[in-house]
Scaffold this motif. Structure first.
Motif, PDB file in Angstrom:
ATOM      1  N   ASP A 113       0.853  -1.217  -0.045  1.00 42.87           N
ATOM      2  CA  ASP A 113      -0.088   0.150   0.094  1.00 42.87           C
ATOM      3  C   ASP A 113       0.823   1.367   0.115  1.00 42.87           C
ATOM      4  OD1 ASP A 113      -2.284  -1.513   0.071  1.00 42.87           O
ATOM      5  OD2 ASP A 113      -2.844  -1.299   2.235  1.00 42.87           O
ATOM      6  N   ALA A 114       0.230   2.343  -0.317  1.00 39.32           N
ATOM      7  CA  ALA A 114       0.978   3.691  -0.303  1.00 39.32           C
ATOM      8  C   ALA A 114       1.173   3.943   1.057  1.00 39.32           C
ATOM      9  CB  ALA A 114      -0.009   4.760  -1.140  1.00 39.32           C
ATOM     10  N   GLN A 115       2.409   4.703   1.254  1.00 39.23           N
ATOM     11  CA  GLN A 115       2.859   5.093   2.471  1.00 39.23           C
ATOM     12  C   GLN A 115       2.981   6.778   2.435  1.00 39.23           C
ATOM     13  OE1 GLN A 115       3.896   2.595   4.708  1.00 39.23           O
ATOM     14  NE2 GLN A 115       3.150   1.467   2.991  1.00 39.23           N
ATOM     15  N   ARG A 116       2.717   7.165   3.673  1.00 36.79           N
ATOM     16  CA  ARG A 116       2.711   8.657   3.911  1.00 36.79           C
ATOM     17  C   ARG A 116       3.914   9.060   3.707  1.00 36.79           C
ATOM     18  NH1 ARG A 116      -1.996   9.984   6.692  1.00 36.79           N
ATOM     19  NH2 ARG A 116      -2.952   8.383   7.662  1.00 36.79           N
ATOM     20  N   ASP A 117       4.130  10.440   3.312  1.00 36.56           N
ATOM     21  CA  ASP A 117       5.250  11.149   2.904  1.00 36.56           C
ATOM     22  C   ASP A 117       6.090  11.544   4.308  1.00 36.56           C
ATOM     23  OD1 ASP A 117       3.883  13.224   3.733  1.00 36.56           O
ATOM     24  OD2 ASP A 117       3.870  14.196   1.855  1.00 36.56           O
ATOM     25  N   GLY A 120       3.661  12.954   6.835  1.00 36.21           N
ATOM     26  CA  GLY A 120       2.694  12.124   7.159  1.00 36.21           C
ATOM     27  C   GLY A 120       1.407  12.568   6.383  1.00 36.21           C
ATOM     28  N   ARG A 121       1.696  12.785   5.263  1.00 37.91           N
ATOM     29  CA  ARG A 121       0.478  13.209   4.350  1.00 37.91           C
ATOM     30  C   ARG A 121       0.555  12.281   2.987  1.00 37.91           C
ATOM     31  NH1 ARG A 121       0.950  19.657   3.544  1.00 37.91           N
ATOM     32  NH2 ARG A 121       2.976  18.734   3.052  1.00 37.91           N
ATOM     33  N   PHE A 122      -0.783  11.912   2.307  1.00 35.02           N
ATOM     34  CA  PHE A 122      -0.803  11.370   1.199  1.00 35.02           C
ATOM     35  C   PHE A 122      -1.094  12.459  -0.007  1.00 35.02           C
ATOM     36  CE2 PHE A 122      -2.431   7.815   4.096  1.00 35.02           C
ATOM     37  CZ  PHE A 122      -1.560   6.884   3.668  1.00 35.02           C
TER      38      PHE A 122
END
Length: 249
Positions: A113-117, A120-122
């Motif tokens: 799955d995509a991880q936060r930057d 801490g945001r997508f």
């Protein structure tokens, strides 16, 4: 003296008769009017004899069935040869069906799955469906690997066989009644170059890679010179099955 003895007999005889009557009445109440020692009452020795007869009868049936099985599956060169051929064919099918462990060179594909930057945001324009691995993504990788001639595939800690059906429920994977969370690791034994080419040529895998670049989904391919795949250990449940061709023996 004689008068005293007559007095004792006069009073003693009625007492004895009364006691005997009370005893007979009590016996009648206990027996319910039946003979308490009737001949049809079960005895321990009779029960033991009947049980032994039953055991002897079942033992004879067991011996007869064992003799029948021996006559069908052994006892002659012809039946021994047939049984050996069936056993050898079963071992070959077990290997091809993914029931046995296998080792060799292959490719490991990991989806995540995509991880936060760092903050801490997508990505702002990403919907929840854009940020998770979907069932069609997993199926696309599996189909590409099979089409490239993979000899065996394992997902997470389970071997993928003909009846395996990975299902995604939310952001979790359901496989053979067990649930897994990402990352999803798919290991395949076969021609590494052919499998990588099949993954590149797959339209659905290419679409997934676009989401990797756009929304930060995880994807990696790692060749390996010595992969070890487990054998399928879950019970096989088939409702309908028939041979695909001649068994060859």
């Amino acid at each position: 003296m004689d008068q005293q003895r007559q007095s004792l007999w006069r009073f003693g005889v009625p007492v004895v008769c009364l006691s005997a009557g009370l005893l007979l009445a009590a016996t009648h109440d206990v027996s319910g009017g039946d003979d308490i020692r009737r001949s049809d009452a079960p005895r321990l020795v009779d029960l033991v004899r009947e049980t032994q007869q039953s055991v002897d009868r079942l033992t004879a049936q067991r011996d007869a069935l064992s003799a029948t099985m021996d006559s069908h599956h052994g006892g002659s060169p012809t039946t021994d040869a047939a049984l050996t051929a069936i056993t050898e064919r079963s071992a070959q099918l077990a290997l091809n069906a993914g029931m046995e462990p296998v080792r060799g060179p292959g490719l490991v594909v990991t989806l995540n799955d995509a991880q936060r930057d760092a903050e801490g945001r997508f990505p702002r324009d990403a919907s929840p469906d854009d940020l998770v691995v979907h069932q069609q993504d997993i199926e696309a990788v599996l189909n590409a690997l099979w089409s490239a001639g993979a000899e065996g595939i394992q997902m997470q800690d389970q071997r993928i066989i003909g009846t395996s059906a990975p299902r995604c429920v939310g952001n979790t994977l359901l496989l053979n009644g067990r649930t897994y969370s990402p990352p999803y690791v798919i290991a395949a034994i076969g021609d590494v170059a052919a499998m990588q080419s099949a993954l590149t040529a797959s339209p659905l895998v290419s679409l997934y890679k676009r989401y990797v670049e756009r929304f930060g989904l995880g994807y990696s391919e790692e060749p390996s010179s010595a992969l070890e795949l487990v054998g399928h250990s879950e019970p096989l449940r088939m409702r309908f099955a028939k041979p695909a061709g001649p068994l060859g023996y």
